[in-house]
Write an enzyme that holds these catalytic residues in place. Structure first.
Site, short mmCIF file in Angstrom:
data_model
loop_
_atom_site.label_atom_id
_atom_site.label_comp_id
_atom_site.label_asym_id
_atom_site.label_seq_id
_atom_site.Cartn_x
_atom_site.Cartn_y
_atom_site.Cartn_z
N GLY B 13 0.81 -1.22 0.00
CA GLY B 13 0.00 0.00 0.00
C GLY B 13 0.84 1.27 0.00
O GLY B 13 1.87 1.32 0.65
N ILE B 145 1.92 2.44 6.65
CA ILE B 145 1.23 3.37 7.55
C ILE B 145 0.68 2.63 8.76
O ILE B 145 0.41 3.22 9.78
CB ILE B 145 0.08 4.13 6.85
CG1 ILE B 145 -0.99 3.18 6.31
CG2 ILE B 145 0.60 5.04 5.77
CD1 ILE B 145 -2.33 3.89 6.09
N ASP B 146 0.52 1.31 8.64
CA ASP B 146 -0.09 0.53 9.73
C ASP B 146 0.82 0.40 10.95
O ASP B 146 0.36 0.05 12.02
CB ASP B 146 -0.46 -0.87 9.22
CG ASP B 146 -1.60 -0.82 8.23
OD1 ASP B 146 -2.45 0.08 8.35
OD2 ASP B 146 -1.65 -1.69 7.34
N MET B 190 -7.78 3.58 9.11
CA MET B 190 -7.23 2.34 8.57
C MET B 190 -6.56 1.50 9.66
O MET B 190 -6.02 2.04 10.62
CB MET B 190 -6.24 2.64 7.45
CG MET B 190 -6.91 2.98 6.12
SD MET B 190 -5.67 3.30 4.83
CE MET B 190 -6.71 3.39 3.37
N GLU B 247 -10.79 0.38 11.42
CA GLU B 247 -11.65 -0.33 10.46
C GLU B 247 -11.83 -1.79 10.86
O GLU B 247 -12.84 -2.40 10.55
CB GLU B 247 -11.07 -0.24 9.04
CG GLU B 247 -9.70 -0.86 8.88
CD GLU B 247 -9.21 -0.92 7.42
OE1 GLU B 247 -10.02 -0.95 6.49
OE2 GLU B 247 -7.98 -0.92 7.23
N ARG B 303 -3.23 8.00 3.97
CA ARG B 303 -1.92 7.48 3.56
C ARG B 303 -1.29 8.32 2.44
O ARG B 303 -0.13 8.13 2.12
CB ARG B 303 -2.03 6.02 3.13
CG ARG B 303 -2.73 5.77 1.82
CD ARG B 303 -2.87 4.28 1.54
NE ARG B 303 -3.29 4.03 0.18
CZ ARG B 303 -3.74 2.88 -0.29
NH1 ARG B 303 -3.83 1.85 0.52
NH2 ARG B 303 -4.07 2.73 -1.55
#
Lengths: 408, 408
Positions: B13, B145-146, B190, B247, B303
């Site tokens: 991603g 980004i997670d 997210m 989410e 993101r």
């Protein structure tokens, strides 16, 4: 010289620039010997009637605080969506407001808002005229991300929202083009009846970038069949298709695309509550085209993103607040401060004020001649109109990594 | 000295900082005499197999372009979600990759990505070891980004997404508090299995602002009843309630809140496609509490928002790209460059590299001890962990009012 106090209120939907207009009102009042204390009414005309006032002369005590106010999104004084009753029917509210004005020695009242809020200014002004109240001046100062106010070339708050939308589209172009897979991304932008904000997505192209592939404004009837055909046609030549749609897109009978799936709710002004146009189109693409599809609502971010405000917008917004005060000091009343764009090669404006009757309860839509023939993009004329409004970056001050906001 | 070429790819991603890591790879390669040309593989490992390469030594020819690369969100080289087959089962892909490496005289390969992408690095490395290929070095560089990669204190891209989320929450607090009406706003962030990003919403409080009222991370089972009780309790004392949810919130049986309303789609890595947790909760509040309610998805913006990137994140991301190259030049292979946070009073880090087996296909979740007892907020320890990562503002260059992005 007798001094009178000034009262200011904010009304309608928040924007990133409405507090800059408030700052303009405060600073202009501070440099006039005719004006004593500046009061702010909390939550607009509701706060006037409840006498919930803050002393802004005391709260906004230095330029540092004034700067923080300018970069704070939404309405620092709070907002409302209250509609005054017709004074031909019921004078009670008006009598109450005048009594409160007298109590606080208010000689100047500025109401910052959009076309619904200008209804309040108009009604109060008409009441003042009917009752020969000549010692309270009243002015509107424009505000709306929708850019749909008559009488002004464009509206404070719009340029900043447009800049956020344009910048976000450039970023989304980068994001959605990262994969080779066929995909459709549908982005819903605020605007019930006016497509100005949706049109701003085209500004993502100004540096040679791809920008949105298709743009549907609510001014033209929307056809789902034509939309599918447009998307299919784009997918033949590229992997990622980016679509901008106004929340208010509707068919030729005026039925909103999203209306089937949502119950008909209305707000205090009788506006239908609509949302989810992009979501409906997402489902349509999933069923009919069967490729990867995503819908995105720019939602409240598009009106709240003060961190990427247009400096042109912030400065003009502040000037319009100042202009509203300056106009009253010159004896004007029952008008709204406004921007006139000059017919010059380069962007040039002047500040004026316009009778409130020309503005209240009306909507300025995107001229149909500024939409392309196929109804899926905008013309260069509209690009030229929009481009100056997003110029310049606000010098946002941060603390601890996040923007500083003022709480009154 | 024999020079070999370097190949770099991006995968997974998009983030706002993955191109800063690419810039770090390029600049570190440029200052080494051991490395000849830097090639970029378009769309990750898929581009390697298709030989769709760009010559980055030529494209990124000066520091101006390098700066533009750093502020461009998403993957400038394009991304993929391709999973290599197990080399115990099928060696064909690996043979092809090695043949292409030989053809282009590749001695160094950097793959920038998340835990799925590190699977590619691990498998390639295991194949190299099995076949005694010692003259091609391979390194992973982290990105997600997670923030869910093992072996590193935090991940490039996370700090910028966290900064966007924190800044957006401060703005949404201003917006949603403008009215006196009771209202609930639910913001979906997210994170399928890790709540780091959702936790970042709490950073909106660091300057004394209100921030989110309730925060639900996916690490704790989510109870709709408890949620309604929490919201009702807040509404007793305030008009606007702001809720942050991951989410991936799910009940104690692992069933996603949104799962009833959506068919179970999965991606190439077998991850379930989920979205719409906030939307489900919006409906729940509408039915059970019957007040004004809105759901917002921060969607791709969180993101992609390079315009509000964390400068700490950008610099660290670039350093991690450089570190991956430096490590190979020192003879390391089959590892990922990483950040170690030192146990000091003020934020201090060092760069290291970690065996890839410790990272691939694993997820680092928020420790349960960093979630408050009620399960609706985070602890001060987590705030202390997050705060340094959003510090500093990127000096974003604009043209025509929108950020400049580089297109390779």
């Amino acid at each position: 010289m007798t001094t009178k106090n000034l009262l200011v209120g904010q009304s309608g939907g928040p924007t990133a620039a409405i507090n800059a207009t408030l700052a303009g009102v405060i600073s202009q009042a501070q440099i006039s010997d005719k004006i004593g204390t500046v009061y702010g009414a909390l939550n607009g005309i509701e706060g006037v009637m409840k006498e919930t006032f803050v002393n802004l002369t005391e709260s906004i005590s230095n330029t540092e605080i004034l700067h923080s106010l300018c970069q704070t999104p939404s309405a620092a004084l709070g907002s409302c969506r209250y509609k005054l009753k017709d004074h031909n029917v019921c004078e009670e509210e008006y009598e109450k407001i005048v009594a409160i004005f007298r109590k606080y020695n208010i000689g100047y009242f500025v109401y910052i808002g959009g076309n619904d809020s200008m209804d309040t200014v108009m009604k109060l002004n008409q009441y003042f005229i009917r009752h020969q109240i000549h010692d309270i001046f009243i002015m509107g100062a424009p505000k709306t991300i929708d850019n749909d106010l008559m009488g002004t070339d464009h509206c404070p708050g719009f340029g900043s929202a447009a800049k956020y939308i344009a910048a976000t589209f450039t970023e989304l172009v980068c994001d959605t083009n990262a994969y080779m897979q066929k995909s459709v991304t549908i982005i819903e932008i605020m605007g019930r009846n006016a497509g100005w904000l949706t049109a701003s997505s085209a500004l993502a192209r100004v540096n040679g970038g791809k920008g949105p592939d298709l743009i549907y404004l609510c001014e033209r009837p929307f056809s789902c069949d034509q939309f599918l055909q447009d998307v299919r046609s784009k997918l033949e030549h590229q992997s990622s298709v980016l679509v901008a749609v106004s929340e208010g897109i509707h068919d030729e009978n005026g039925v909103y695309i999203s209306e089937q799936s949502q119950p008909g709710q209305t707000d205090n002004f009788g506006h239908k509550y609509i949302a989810g146009a992009a979501r409906c189109l997402e489902e349509l693409v999933r069923k009919k085209i069967r490729c990867k599809v995503r819908s995105i609502e720019l939602n409240l971010m598009q009106r709240a993103a003060a961190h990427i405000a247009s400096n042109t917008d912030l400065i003009e917004s502040q000037m319009l607040g100042s202009k509203a005060v300056a106009a009253m000091l010159e004896g004007r009343s029952g008008e709204m401060s406004a921007i006139r764009r000059l017919d010059t090669e380069h962007y040039q404006i002047e500040f004026c004020s316009v009778p409130i009757e020309q503005i209240a309860n009306q909507e300025k839509k995107v001229p149909l001649s500024w939409i392309n023939e196929a109804g899926n993009d905008i013309t260069p004329e509209l690009m030229n109109y929009l481009l100056p409004l997003i110029q310049g970056e606000a010098t946002v001050r941060y603390n601890n990594g996040i923007p500083i906001h003022l709480k009154l």
